[in-house]
Design an enzyme around this catalytic site. Structure first.
Site, mmCIF file in Angstrom:
data_model
loop_
_atom_site.group_PDB
_atom_site.id
_atom_site.type_symbol
_atom_site.label_atom_id
_atom_site.label_comp_id
_atom_site.label_asym_id
_atom_site.label_seq_id
_atom_site.Cartn_x
_atom_site.Cartn_y
_atom_site.Cartn_z
ATOM 1 N N ASP A 277 -1.301 4.030 3.309
ATOM 2 C CA ASP A 277 -0.894 3.411 2.051
ATOM 3 C C ASP A 277 -1.972 3.623 1.009
ATOM 4 O O ASP A 277 -3.161 3.699 1.334
ATOM 5 C CB ASP A 277 -0.555 1.928 2.222
ATOM 6 C CG ASP A 277 -1.701 1.107 2.784
ATOM 7 O OD1 ASP A 277 -2.460 0.508 1.991
ATOM 8 O OD2 ASP A 277 -1.841 1.039 4.020
ATOM 9 N N GLU B 50 -1.114 -12.250 1.145
ATOM 10 C CA GLU B 50 -2.467 -12.460 1.650
ATOM 11 C C GLU B 50 -3.058 -13.740 1.072
ATOM 12 O O GLU B 50 -2.612 -14.240 0.038
ATOM 13 C CB GLU B 50 -3.374 -11.281 1.279
ATOM 14 C CG GLU B 50 -2.881 -9.919 1.747
ATOM 15 C CD GLU B 50 -3.837 -8.812 1.344
ATOM 16 O OE1 GLU B 50 -5.074 -9.016 1.446
ATOM 17 O OE2 GLU B 50 -3.358 -7.739 0.917
#
Length: 238
Positions: free
Chosen positions: A34, A120
């Protein structure tokens, strides 16, 4: 340890299953990475053919759009990689405005992987309760699914999962970051992608890059991709 993960059709028929949880990332058949603008300009023609997929950062919060997204998206697709886009979820913004930011940025294309919501821990917005956060995550996920016809993948960490995802959102695929070892099963719930490194070296990318694997065989990956072109959402079962 043996695992069984199933994809079910609307009629309840089995599309495929796969059974193993390799203990080393090298043992997985499908590899990917990514990227975001932090990697700078990428020479997509030099990417090693061992990588079959890439997730590209598209947006963050309510208004940030990755300045390299459009270029990375087009060139990654032209290179033959299977491509998806991710959004970094900000606790201070509503799920609706974050979904709108993503929709404004990421094309609706049938051959793309499902949207990804990067969930997150954050130091900001300390007053946001778990219930409020879960409501906003749900709003964004439902809005994206309505637009793209695909249930978003949830990228997260084991600790975040335990605090905010456990017992919720059971119909969403998990992409787990664990830089030490293969992620565990969560309450009998399987994960589908594993980010195992943030210090990868790939030809064509000057800076370090995140590395990932898909849990399953090459055939499983093909079926997973085909299932995303259907109106029937992808639903893993353990």
């Amino acid at each position: 340890m043996v695992l069984v993960l199933l994809i079910l059709t609307a009629s309840g028929g089995l599309l495929f299953s796969y059974f193993e949880n390799p203990q080393k990332f090298e043992e997985y058949a499908i590899h990917g990475f990514d990227v975001s603008h932090h990697q700078g300009e990428i020479d997509w023609k030099k990417i090693d053919k061992k990588y079959q997929f890439v997730f590209i950062k598209a947006t963050e919060g309510g208004d940030f759009k990755d300045p390299r997204f459009s270029e990375n998206w087009k060139k990654a697709k032209d290179s033959g990689l299977k491509v998806g886009a991710y959004h970094f979820f900000r606790n201070c913004k509503t799920g609706l405005e974050q979904a709108q930011n993503y929709i404004e940025t990421v094309p609706k294309q049938a051959d793309s992987m499902p949207p990804v919501m990067d969930l997150e821990f954050q130091a900001n917005c300390p007053d946001v309760t778990a219930e409020k956060l879960q409501n906003e995550i749900a709003t964004m996920a439902k809005t994206l699914e309505s637009h793209y016809g695909k249930k978003p993948i949830f990228y997260t960490t084991p600790n975040y999962y335990q605090n905010y995802i456990k017992g919720k959102f059971d119909d969403h695929v998990l992409w787990i970051q664990d830089l030490k070892e293969p992620p565990p099963r969560f309450d009998q719930r399987p994960w589908l992608f594993w980010q195992y490194s943030q210090k990868g070296k790939i030809a064509g990318i000057e800076k370090e890059v995140d590395l990932n694997v898909f849990r399953g065989t090459t055939m499983d990956f093909d079926v997973f991709l085909e299932s995303n072109n259907s109106v029937e959402p992808y639903t893993p079962k353990s």
